[in-house]
Enzyme design. Structure first.
Site, short mmCIF file in Angstrom:
data_model
loop_
_atom_site.label_atom_id
_atom_site.label_comp_id
_atom_site.label_asym_id
_atom_site.label_seq_id
_atom_site.Cartn_x
_atom_site.Cartn_y
_atom_site.Cartn_z
N PHE A 91 0.83 -1.20 0.00
CA PHE A 91 0.00 0.00 0.00
C PHE A 91 0.87 1.26 0.00
O PHE A 91 1.88 1.32 0.70
CB PHE A 91 -0.89 0.05 1.25
CG PHE A 91 -1.93 -1.03 1.30
CD1 PHE A 91 -3.17 -0.86 0.71
CD2 PHE A 91 -1.66 -2.23 1.94
CE1 PHE A 91 -4.12 -1.85 0.77
CE2 PHE A 91 -2.61 -3.24 1.99
CZ PHE A 91 -3.84 -3.04 1.41
N ASP A 92 0.46 2.25 -0.78
CA ASP A 92 1.05 3.59 -0.66
C ASP A 92 0.56 4.19 0.65
O ASP A 92 -0.58 3.95 1.06
CB ASP A 92 0.62 4.45 -1.85
CG ASP A 92 1.13 5.87 -1.72
OD1 ASP A 92 2.32 6.05 -1.39
OD2 ASP A 92 0.35 6.81 -1.94
N LYS A 93 1.43 4.96 1.30
CA LYS A 93 1.04 5.53 2.59
C LYS A 93 0.15 6.75 2.43
O LYS A 93 -1.01 6.74 2.85
CB LYS A 93 2.28 5.92 3.41
CG LYS A 93 1.93 6.59 4.75
CD LYS A 93 3.16 7.01 5.52
CE LYS A 93 3.83 8.23 4.92
NZ LYS A 93 3.02 9.47 5.10
N THR A 94 0.67 7.81 1.82
CA THR A 94 -0.02 9.09 1.80
C THR A 94 -1.26 9.04 0.93
O THR A 94 -1.18 8.73 -0.26
CB THR A 94 0.92 10.20 1.31
OG1 THR A 94 2.10 10.20 2.10
CG2 THR A 94 0.24 11.56 1.40
#
Length: 416
Positions: A235-238
């Protein structure tokens, strides 16, 4: 003759295919809109000229003013400023760039005038590669679709041959040609391949549409089918695991915190940085009016400097504190400020000359649905959950700890 319903099935099949093509076209058009059409190029003889982005070649120098989009991938040769890379990396905080740093097409120069040397032609730039990936993904067909088409072609020939053989058999058995033709046509309609040909594309399109309504986008049917065998998620964080919006979390100062926050908000009122916006929102939430600050100016990559009724005021990071003469060792700061400095968050210091007035920490908060979503994946037997981000490792590890992601699966400070 075939039943009219067969023609309807074929028409619906064509409609589904056309719909998928339109989706691909809209996705590509959305990427194309990120590109500027024209830009300023430095002449060899001096001065600048406005040219089409398509005319740029490696080695050209383009001039980027504040608010301008980067036309092609390149390297900064002169100037420094903050670049909003959210269109490419998803990070909500602009990245400070200095000479020698790489910039990417479709990102935005927030402030400062930059001279950028073109390193790739338009056809090989970041957005061009993104468009190629989208086109390839939309054109890719799922294995079940390919098998359906392969089987459907052969099944159609078999059904037609079977109907002809049935017509001949009925005639041989003594039926009239009208009755034999009717029974053969009935067999042809009952065994029509239309349902086989349309079933797989219809099922895939339905799944893609349902997932899109839930905010999940798949790169075509092939990716959707592969999902059944996936045992790891990254997953991408931001903006994915977090809200993508900076918020003031803690405040430390020596004196009245309301006056401190109003003074800080007054200085940050002259900035368009997302962190400045978070500070202004925090002051508004407390019902505070920003104190007047004049002669405010931005120090690229460091913070803001201005003047209020008591003298020069500054707000920013450790580099700006050192520039203003303040002691930059955390142990030499006032105790409340030193405590905040040890947090895995973005620290904004406020001071006057060499004296610290206080500090606030700002961070991106996890989405309320992130932890339950990850727990649901774990309950379904997903072996690995990883987090990817261009943010600092300390911040990434804190967010990962809040979400229950193993430290080994946290990948921070990544580039596009």
């Amino acid at each position: 003759m075939l039943h009219p319903a067969s023609g309807c099935f074929v028409s619906f099949g064509g409609m589904f295919v056309s719909f998928q093509v339109c989706r691909a076209r809209r996705a590509i058009e959305a990427l194309m809109e990120l590109r500027p059409d024209r830009t300023l190029r430095r002449r060899a003889s001096g001065g600048t000229e406005e040219v089409a982005v398509a005319d740029l070649a490696p080695g050209d120098i383009v001039i980027l003013r504040p608010g301008a989009r980067v036309p092609v991938d390149g390297t900064i040769r002169e100037g420094e400023g903050a670049i909003d890379e959210s269109t490419i990396t998803g990070e909500s905080v602009p990245v400070h760039k200095q000479p020698g740093a790489q910039v990417f097409e479709a990102t935005v120069n927030m402030h400062g005038v930059l001279a950028v040397e073109v390193t790739r032609p338009l056809a090989e730039s970041t957005v061009a590669r993104m468009i190629a990936l989208v086109t390839e993904a939309q054109a890719a067909r799922a294995p079940s679709e390919r098998f359906s088409e392969w089987f459907g072609q052969r099944y159609t020939i078999a059904v037609l041959a079977g109907a002809v053989l049935a017509f001949a058999a009925f005639l041989w058995l003594g039926l009239g040609w009208h009755a034999a033709l009717y029974k053969a046509a009935t067999l042809l309609v009952a065994a029509s391949p239309c349902a086989i040909v349309i079933s797989v594309p219809a099922a895939i399109l339905s799944a893609l549409s349902a997932s899109a309504r839930g905010g999940v986008l798949f790169k075509g049917g092939a990716a959707l089918e592969t999902l059944a065998r996936v045992d790891s998620f990254a997953f991408d964080k931001t903006g994915t695991l977090t809200t993508g919006r900076q918020e003031v979390v803690e405040l430390a100062c020596e004196g009245d915190p309301d006056i401190f926050l109003a003074r800080l908000a007054g200085l940050e009122a002259h900035s368009e940085h997302p962190i400045a916006d978070a500070i202004r929102r925090a002051a508004t939430a407390r019902g505070l009016s920003p104190l007047a600050v004049r002669e405010a100016r931005a120090v690229p990559g460091e913070g803001m400097v201005g003047v209020d009724d008591e003298g020069v005021l500054w707000a920013g990071n450790e580099r700006l504190a050192a520039r203003m003469g303040a002691k930059d060792a955390p142990s030499e700061r006032p105790a409340p400020v030193g405590d905040l400095d040890r947090r895995a968050q973005t620290l904004v210091l406020l001071g006057r000359g060499a004296r610290y007035l206080g500090a606030v920490t700002v961070e991106d908060q996890p989405r309320p649905t992130a932890r339950p979503g990850l727990d649901a994946l774990r309950a379904r037997g997903i072996a690995r959950l990883a987090m990817l981000t261009g943010d600092r490792r300390a911040v990434a590890e804190r967010i990962g700890a809040d979400l229950g992601i193993a430290p080994a699966e946290i990948h921070a400070e990544l580039r596009p």
